[in-house]
Design a protein around this motif. Sequence first.
Motif, mmCIF file in Angstrom:
data_model
loop_
_atom_site.group_PDB
_atom_site.id
_atom_site.type_symbol
_atom_site.label_atom_id
_atom_site.label_comp_id
_atom_site.label_asym_id
_atom_site.label_seq_id
_atom_site.Cartn_x
_atom_site.Cartn_y
_atom_site.Cartn_z
ATOM 1 N N GLY A 1 -16.337 9.141 1.367
ATOM 2 C CA GLY A 1 -15.833 9.158 2.737
ATOM 3 C C GLY A 1 -14.669 8.228 3.004
ATOM 4 O O GLY A 1 -14.130 8.220 4.106
ATOM 5 N N GLN A 2 -14.246 7.440 2.018
ATOM 6 C CA GLN A 2 -13.117 6.533 2.221
ATOM 7 C C GLN A 2 -11.831 7.340 2.322
ATOM 8 O O GLN A 2 -11.694 8.394 1.726
ATOM 9 N N SER A 3 -10.880 6.802 3.066
ATOM 10 C CA SER A 3 -9.600 7.472 3.261
ATOM 11 C C SER A 3 -8.482 6.692 2.587
ATOM 12 O O SER A 3 -8.464 5.467 2.615
ATOM 13 N N GLY A 4 -7.554 7.436 2.016
ATOM 14 C CA GLY A 4 -6.373 6.816 1.440
ATOM 15 C C GLY A 4 -5.245 6.684 2.445
ATOM 16 O O GLY A 4 -4.180 6.180 2.127
ATOM 17 N N ARG A 5 -5.498 7.129 3.677
ATOM 18 C CA ARG A 5 -4.457 7.108 4.715
ATOM 19 C C ARG A 5 -3.874 5.708 4.897
ATOM 20 O O ARG A 5 -2.673 5.538 4.991
ATOM 21 N N ASP A 6 -4.719 4.701 4.953
ATOM 22 C CA ASP A 6 -4.250 3.328 5.146
ATOM 23 C C ASP A 6 -4.523 2.448 3.932
ATOM 24 O O ASP A 6 -4.464 1.228 4.026
ATOM 25 N N ASN A 7 -4.847 3.082 2.824
ATOM 26 C CA ASN A 7 -5.158 2.341 1.606
ATOM 27 C C ASN A 7 -4.289 2.885 0.472
ATOM 28 O O ASN A 7 -4.619 3.906 -0.124
ATOM 29 N N PRO A 8 -3.192 2.193 0.152
ATOM 30 C CA PRO A 8 -2.273 2.688 -0.870
ATOM 31 C C PRO A 8 -2.912 2.854 -2.248
ATOM 32 O O PRO A 8 -2.528 3.731 -3.004
ATOM 33 N N VAL A 9 -3.905 2.040 -2.557
ATOM 34 C CA VAL A 9 -4.580 2.157 -3.861
ATOM 35 C C VAL A 9 -5.325 3.487 -3.942
ATOM 36 O O VAL A 9 -5.228 4.208 -4.941
ATOM 37 N N LEU A 10 -6.078 3.822 -2.878
ATOM 38 C CA LEU A 10 -6.810 5.093 -2.857
ATOM 39 C C LEU A 10 -5.849 6.278 -2.801
ATOM 40 O O LEU A 10 -6.096 7.314 -3.429
ATOM 41 N N ALA A 11 -4.749 6.130 -2.065
ATOM 42 C CA ALA A 11 -3.759 7.202 -1.976
ATOM 43 C C ALA A 11 -3.140 7.467 -3.349
ATOM 44 O O ALA A 11 -2.983 8.629 -3.759
ATOM 45 N N GLN A 12 -2.813 6.408 -4.072
ATOM 46 C CA GLN A 12 -2.236 6.561 -5.416
ATOM 47 C C GLN A 12 -3.262 7.168 -6.369
ATOM 48 O O GLN A 12 -2.924 8.029 -7.189
ATOM 49 N N GLN A 13 -4.526 6.763 -6.249
ATOM 50 C CA GLN A 13 -5.574 7.322 -7.108
ATOM 51 C C GLN A 13 -5.724 8.825 -6.861
ATOM 52 O O GLN A 13 -5.857 9.604 -7.796
ATOM 53 N N PHE A 14 -5.667 9.233 -5.577
ATOM 54 C CA PHE A 14 -5.744 10.652 -5.261
ATOM 55 C C PHE A 14 -4.590 11.415 -5.894
ATOM 56 O O PHE A 14 -4.789 12.474 -6.499
ATOM 57 N N GLU A 15 -3.385 10.899 -5.757
ATOM 58 C CA GLU A 15 -2.216 11.586 -6.323
ATOM 59 C C GLU A 15 -2.345 11.721 -7.838
ATOM 60 O O GLU A 15 -2.019 12.762 -8.406
ATOM 61 N N ASP B 1 -5.218 11.736 -9.580
ATOM 62 C CA ASP B 1 -6.297 12.685 -9.853
ATOM 63 C C ASP B 1 -5.834 14.119 -9.611
ATOM 64 O O ASP B 1 -6.105 15.018 -10.416
ATOM 65 N N LYS B 2 -5.129 14.332 -8.517
ATOM 66 C CA LYS B 2 -4.654 15.674 -8.192
ATOM 67 C C LYS B 2 -3.676 16.172 -9.257
ATOM 68 O O LYS B 2 -3.745 17.323 -9.683
ATOM 69 N N ALA B 3 -2.776 15.308 -9.701
ATOM 70 C CA ALA B 3 -1.822 15.691 -10.746
ATOM 71 C C ALA B 3 -2.554 16.035 -12.042
ATOM 72 O O ALA B 3 -2.212 17.013 -12.717
ATOM 73 N N SER B 4 -3.584 15.268 -12.373
ATOM 74 C CA SER B 4 -4.352 15.529 -13.587
ATOM 75 C C SER B 4 -5.127 16.837 -13.509
ATOM 76 O O SER B 4 -5.407 17.461 -14.527
ATOM 77 N N CYS B 5 -5.480 17.241 -12.289
ATOM 78 C CA CYS B 5 -6.281 18.456 -12.084
ATOM 79 C C CYS B 5 -5.442 19.683 -11.734
ATOM 80 O O CYS B 5 -5.993 20.731 -11.395
ATOM 81 N N THR B 6 -4.122 19.558 -11.801
ATOM 82 C CA THR B 6 -3.246 20.672 -11.454
ATOM 83 C C THR B 6 -2.691 21.309 -12.718
ATOM 84 O O THR B 6 -2.182 20.630 -13.598
ATOM 85 N N ASP B 7 -2.819 22.642 -12.764
ATOM 86 C CA ASP B 7 -2.303 23.409 -13.891
ATOM 87 C C ASP B 7 -1.582 24.628 -13.338
ATOM 88 O O ASP B 7 -2.177 25.398 -12.576
ATOM 89 N N ARG B 8 -0.325 24.778 -13.671
ATOM 90 C CA ARG B 8 0.495 25.906 -13.215
ATOM 91 C C ARG B 8 0.502 26.018 -11.693
ATOM 92 O O ARG B 8 0.396 27.095 -11.126
ATOM 93 N N LEU C 1 -13.041 22.325 -9.739
ATOM 94 C CA LEU C 1 -14.097 21.694 -10.531
ATOM 95 C C LEU C 1 -13.643 20.330 -11.060
ATOM 96 O O LEU C 1 -14.400 19.360 -11.024
ATOM 97 N N CYS C 2 -12.398 20.262 -11.484
ATOM 98 C CA CYS C 2 -11.836 18.995 -11.960
ATOM 99 C C CYS C 2 -11.847 17.952 -10.845
ATOM 100 O O CYS C 2 -12.258 16.807 -11.051
ATOM 101 N N MET C 3 -11.409 18.361 -9.650
ATOM 102 C CA MET C 3 -11.388 17.429 -8.519
ATOM 103 C C MET C 3 -12.802 16.994 -8.146
ATOM 104 O O MET C 3 -13.036 15.825 -7.812
ATOM 105 N N ARG D 1 -13.985 14.320 -10.277
ATOM 106 C CA ARG D 1 -13.299 13.056 -9.997
ATOM 107 C C ARG D 1 -13.709 12.452 -8.656
ATOM 108 O O ARG D 1 -13.171 11.432 -8.246
ATOM 109 N N GLY D 2 -14.662 13.114 -7.967
ATOM 110 C CA GLY D 2 -15.206 12.525 -6.750
ATOM 111 C C GLY D 2 -14.600 13.009 -5.446
ATOM 112 O O GLY D 2 -14.553 12.249 -4.472
ATOM 113 N N TYR D 3 -14.131 14.264 -5.413
ATOM 114 C CA TYR D 3 -13.549 14.825 -4.197
ATOM 115 C C TYR D 3 -14.250 16.138 -3.855
ATOM 116 O O TYR D 3 -14.761 16.825 -4.738
#
Length: 100
Positions: free
Chosen positions: A38-52, A54-61, A67-69, A72-74
């Motif tokens: 339930g934590q938000s990366g909106r005001d937390n740059p560390v969580l925002a960077q972690q999301f980016e 994770d999302k990049a690692s889980c993106t293909d084409r 399932l990958c996300m 990773r806890g999303y």
Amino acid sequence: MKTLLIVAMTGIIAGCASTGGGGAPTGPERGIWLRTDGQSGRDNPVLAQQFETDKASCTDRGQVNQLCMTHRGYILVPQSQVEAKAAELRAAAAARAGGA
């Protein structure tokens, strides 16, 4: 008659394919990724960077693998349910932390 049946079946198959596999929000309502704690990366740059990352690692084409996300806890939530679901996830995380 055969043409009508083929057109109808094509529409049914296309409808099944558009469900996003696993209940991902589709159509006009956008899905939003939430952390399962339930934590938000909106005001937390560390969580925002972690999301980016994770999302990049889980993106293909250009497609994000749900399932990958999830691994990773999303979770993907319809935009209209984001606030309520985030509050629910925060409460569950607090209950787990209090009981540990």
